[in-house]
Motif scaffolding. Structure first.
Motif, PDB file in Angstrom:
ATOM      1  N   ARG A  12      -3.636  31.362 -13.323  1.00 16.89           N
ATOM      2  CA  ARG A  12      -2.833  31.831 -14.443  1.00 16.89           C
ATOM      3  C   ARG A  12      -3.177  29.921 -15.212  1.00 16.89           C
ATOM      4  O   ARG A  12      -2.928  29.857 -15.908  1.00 16.89           O
ATOM      5  CB  ARG A  12      -1.513  31.884 -14.376  1.00 16.89           C
ATOM      6  N   LEU A  13      -2.962  28.998 -14.131  1.00 13.79           N
ATOM      7  CA  LEU A  13      -3.222  27.896 -14.755  1.00 13.79           C
ATOM      8  C   LEU A  13      -4.220  27.725 -15.493  1.00 13.79           C
ATOM      9  O   LEU A  13      -5.115  26.777 -16.806  1.00 13.79           O
ATOM     10  CB  LEU A  13      -3.692  26.784 -13.696  1.00 13.79           C
ATOM     11  N   ARG A  14      -5.299  28.580 -15.094  1.00  9.92           N
ATOM     12  CA  ARG A  14      -6.668  27.750 -15.325  1.00  9.92           C
ATOM     13  C   ARG A  14      -7.094  28.748 -17.260  1.00  9.92           C
ATOM     14  O   ARG A  14      -7.643  27.697 -17.359  1.00  9.92           O
ATOM     15  CB  ARG A  14      -7.830  28.126 -14.563  1.00  9.92           C
ATOM     16  N   SER A  15      -6.578  29.947 -16.857  1.00 12.08           N
ATOM     17  CA  SER A  15      -6.460  30.328 -18.272  1.00 12.08           C
ATOM     18  C   SER A  15      -5.670  29.364 -19.312  1.00 12.08           C
ATOM     19  O   SER A  15      -5.580  29.981 -20.994  1.00 12.08           O
ATOM     20  CB  SER A  15      -5.904  31.641 -18.003  1.00 12.08           C
ATOM     21  N   LEU A  16      -4.666  28.813 -19.024  1.00 11.77           N
ATOM     22  CA  LEU A  16      -4.375  27.987 -20.381  1.00 11.77           C
ATOM     23  C   LEU A  16      -5.448  26.717 -20.636  1.00 11.77           C
ATOM     24  O   LEU A  16      -5.959  26.519 -19.815  1.00 11.77           O
ATOM     25  CB  LEU A  16      -3.089  27.702 -19.960  1.00 11.77           C
ATOM     26  N   GLU A  17      -5.254  26.905 -22.158  1.00  6.54           N
ATOM     27  CA  GLU A  17      -5.730  25.095 -22.695  1.00  6.54           C
ATOM     28  C   GLU A  17      -5.518  24.546 -22.637  1.00  6.54           C
ATOM     29  O   GLU A  17      -6.388  24.217 -22.333  1.00  6.54           O
ATOM     30  CB  GLU A  17      -6.148  25.441 -24.004  1.00  6.54           C
ATOM     31  N   LEU A  18      -4.464  23.974 -21.997  1.00  4.31           N
ATOM     32  CA  LEU A  18      -4.381  22.927 -21.360  1.00  4.31           C
ATOM     33  C   LEU A  18      -4.990  22.169 -20.119  1.00  4.31           C
ATOM     34  O   LEU A  18      -5.092  21.128 -20.291  1.00  4.31           O
ATOM     35  CB  LEU A  18      -2.777  22.611 -21.504  1.00  4.31           C
ATOM     36  N   PHE A  19      -4.935  22.896 -19.548  1.00  2.00           N
ATOM     37  CA  PHE A  19      -5.532  22.653 -18.287  1.00  2.00           C
ATOM     38  C   PHE A  19      -6.637  23.545 -17.761  1.00  2.00           C
ATOM     39  O   PHE A  19      -8.021  23.463 -16.966  1.00  2.00           O
ATOM     40  CB  PHE A  19      -5.008  23.548 -16.992  1.00  2.00           C
ATOM     41  N   PRO A  76       3.276  33.942 -25.971  1.00  2.00           N
ATOM     42  CA  PRO A  76       3.471  35.623 -25.268  1.00  2.00           C
ATOM     43  C   PRO A  76       3.013  34.922 -23.566  1.00  2.00           C
ATOM     44  O   PRO A  76       2.918  33.909 -23.271  1.00  2.00           O
ATOM     45  CB  PRO A  76       2.606  36.057 -25.974  1.00  2.00           C
ATOM     46  N   ALA A  77       2.931  36.237 -23.005  1.00  2.00           N
ATOM     47  CA  ALA A  77       1.961  35.558 -21.848  1.00  2.00           C
ATOM     48  C   ALA A  77       0.849  34.736 -21.377  1.00  2.00           C
ATOM     49  O   ALA A  77       0.037  34.882 -23.002  1.00  2.00           O
ATOM     50  CB  ALA A  77       1.859  36.849 -20.646  1.00  2.00           C
ATOM     51  N   GLY A  78       0.851  33.495 -20.681  1.00  2.00           N
ATOM     52  CA  GLY A  78      -0.703  32.430 -20.513  1.00  2.00           C
ATOM     53  C   GLY A  78      -0.428  31.471 -21.633  1.00  2.00           C
ATOM     54  O   GLY A  78      -1.527  30.935 -21.845  1.00  2.00           O
ATOM     55  N   GLU A  79       0.264  31.072 -21.580  1.00  2.00           N
ATOM     56  CA  GLU A  79       1.690  30.260 -22.803  1.00  2.00           C
ATOM     57  C   GLU A  79       1.446  29.317 -21.996  1.00  2.00           C
ATOM     58  O   GLU A  79       2.512  29.902 -21.187  1.00  2.00           O
ATOM     59  CB  GLU A  79       1.786  29.999 -24.194  1.00  2.00           C
ATOM     60  N   LEU A  80       1.899  28.029 -22.421  1.00  2.00           N
ATOM     61  CA  LEU A  80       2.513  26.919 -21.546  1.00  2.00           C
ATOM     62  C   LEU A  80       3.719  26.357 -23.071  1.00  2.00           C
ATOM     63  O   LEU A  80       3.511  26.473 -23.954  1.00  2.00           O
ATOM     64  CB  LEU A  80       1.866  25.393 -20.962  1.00  2.00           C
ATOM     65  N   ILE A  81       5.249  26.270 -22.408  1.00  2.00           N
ATOM     66  CA  ILE A  81       6.714  25.196 -23.263  1.00  2.00           C
ATOM     67  C   ILE A  81       6.904  24.393 -22.008  1.00  2.00           C
ATOM     68  O   ILE A  81       6.794  24.672 -21.137  1.00  2.00           O
ATOM     69  CB  ILE A  81       7.023  26.399 -23.428  1.00  2.00           C
ATOM     70  N   GLY A  82       7.070  23.233 -22.957  1.00  2.00           N
ATOM     71  CA  GLY A  82       7.297  22.250 -22.226  1.00  2.00           C
ATOM     72  C   GLY A  82       7.005  21.814 -21.767  1.00  2.00           C
ATOM     73  O   GLY A  82       6.933  20.036 -21.302  1.00  2.00           O
ATOM     74  N   GLU A  83       5.906  21.209 -22.384  1.00  2.00           N
ATOM     75  CA  GLU A  83       4.361  20.180 -22.627  1.00  2.00           C
ATOM     76  C   GLU A  83       5.219  19.082 -22.475  1.00  2.00           C
ATOM     77  O   GLU A  83       4.706  18.432 -21.754  1.00  2.00           O
ATOM     78  CB  GLU A  83       2.732  20.997 -22.545  1.00  2.00           C
ATOM     79  N   LEU A  84       5.095  18.604 -23.294  1.00  2.00           N
ATOM     80  CA  LEU A  84       5.944  17.281 -23.362  1.00  2.00           C
ATOM     81  C   LEU A  84       7.146  17.059 -22.903  1.00  2.00           C
ATOM     82  O   LEU A  84       7.240  15.082 -21.827  1.00  2.00           O
ATOM     83  CB  LEU A  84       6.580  16.920 -24.321  1.00  2.00           C
ATOM     84  N   ALA A  85       7.972  18.055 -22.481  1.00  2.00           N
ATOM     85  CA  ALA A  85       8.811  17.025 -20.783  1.00  2.00           C
ATOM     86  C   ALA A  85       7.896  17.251 -19.628  1.00  2.00           C
ATOM     87  O   ALA A  85       8.653  16.499 -18.564  1.00  2.00           O
ATOM     88  CB  ALA A  85       9.437  18.562 -20.267  1.00  2.00           C
ATOM     89  N   LEU A  86       6.769  18.074 -18.864  1.00  2.00           N
ATOM     90  CA  LEU A  86       5.902  17.142 -18.417  1.00  2.00           C
ATOM     91  C   LEU A  86       5.275  15.060 -17.931  1.00  2.00           C
ATOM     92  O   LEU A  86       4.711  14.962 -17.224  1.00  2.00           O
ATOM     93  CB  LEU A  86       4.950  17.947 -18.011  1.00  2.00           C
TER      94      LEU A  86
END
Length: 145
Positions: A12-19, A76-86
């Motif tokens: 799941r994490l690898r599928s995100l553009e961010l990761f 939708p599914a597959g996205e990350l939200i709150g990345e600035l909080a990370l």
């Protein structure tokens, strides 16, 4: 040896553009740091103007993003939200995020994520690159609008 559940989190994490450019070790660390949660429809994950310190990977379902009470996006599914909080210890939410449907998420707390970044400098670079691309896109949208 990673479990099937851990492998699923890594996928799941690898599928995100961010990761997408993160190495396996970093993804394994992220997967072990992430907690799984199910969010009921209508429940708020993040409240505009409030401090928050977690990022969320949407595994299934979807969330709505509202600014000033007006819905501006559906994520939708597959996205990350709150990345600035990370990336910052004290992030003030720029929007309210509410589960539109029953939504399964991976919750990544800032304090765990910060340690992972310290231990995985290639992940830090990959995230910085992805966030720079997001800012460029936002600037383009702003100029067009």
């Amino acid at each position: 040896m990673p479990s099937r559940q851990s492998d699923a989190k890594i996928d799941r994490l690898r599928s995100l553009e961010l990761f997408k450019n993160a190495d396996k070790r970093a993804l394994e660390a992220l997967a072990s740091a992430a907690d799984e949660a199910t969010i009921a429809p209508g429940k708020t994950l993040v409240s505009e103007g409030h401090l928050h310190n977690e990022g969320y990977v949407i595994v299934s379902g979807s969330v709505e993003v509202a600014v000033g009470g007006k819905v501006v996006a559906e994520i939708p599914a597959g996205e990350l939200i709150g990345e600035l909080a990370l990336l910052t210890a004290k992030s003030v939410a720029s929007a309210t995020v509410t589960a539109k449907t029953e939504t399964s998420v991976l919750v990544i707390p800032y304090n765990r994520f910060d340690k992972i970044l310290d231990d995985n400098p290639t992940l830090t670079k990959a995230i910085a690159t992805q966030l720079a691309h997001r800012l460029i896109k936002m600037d383009q949208l702003f100029e067009e609008g």
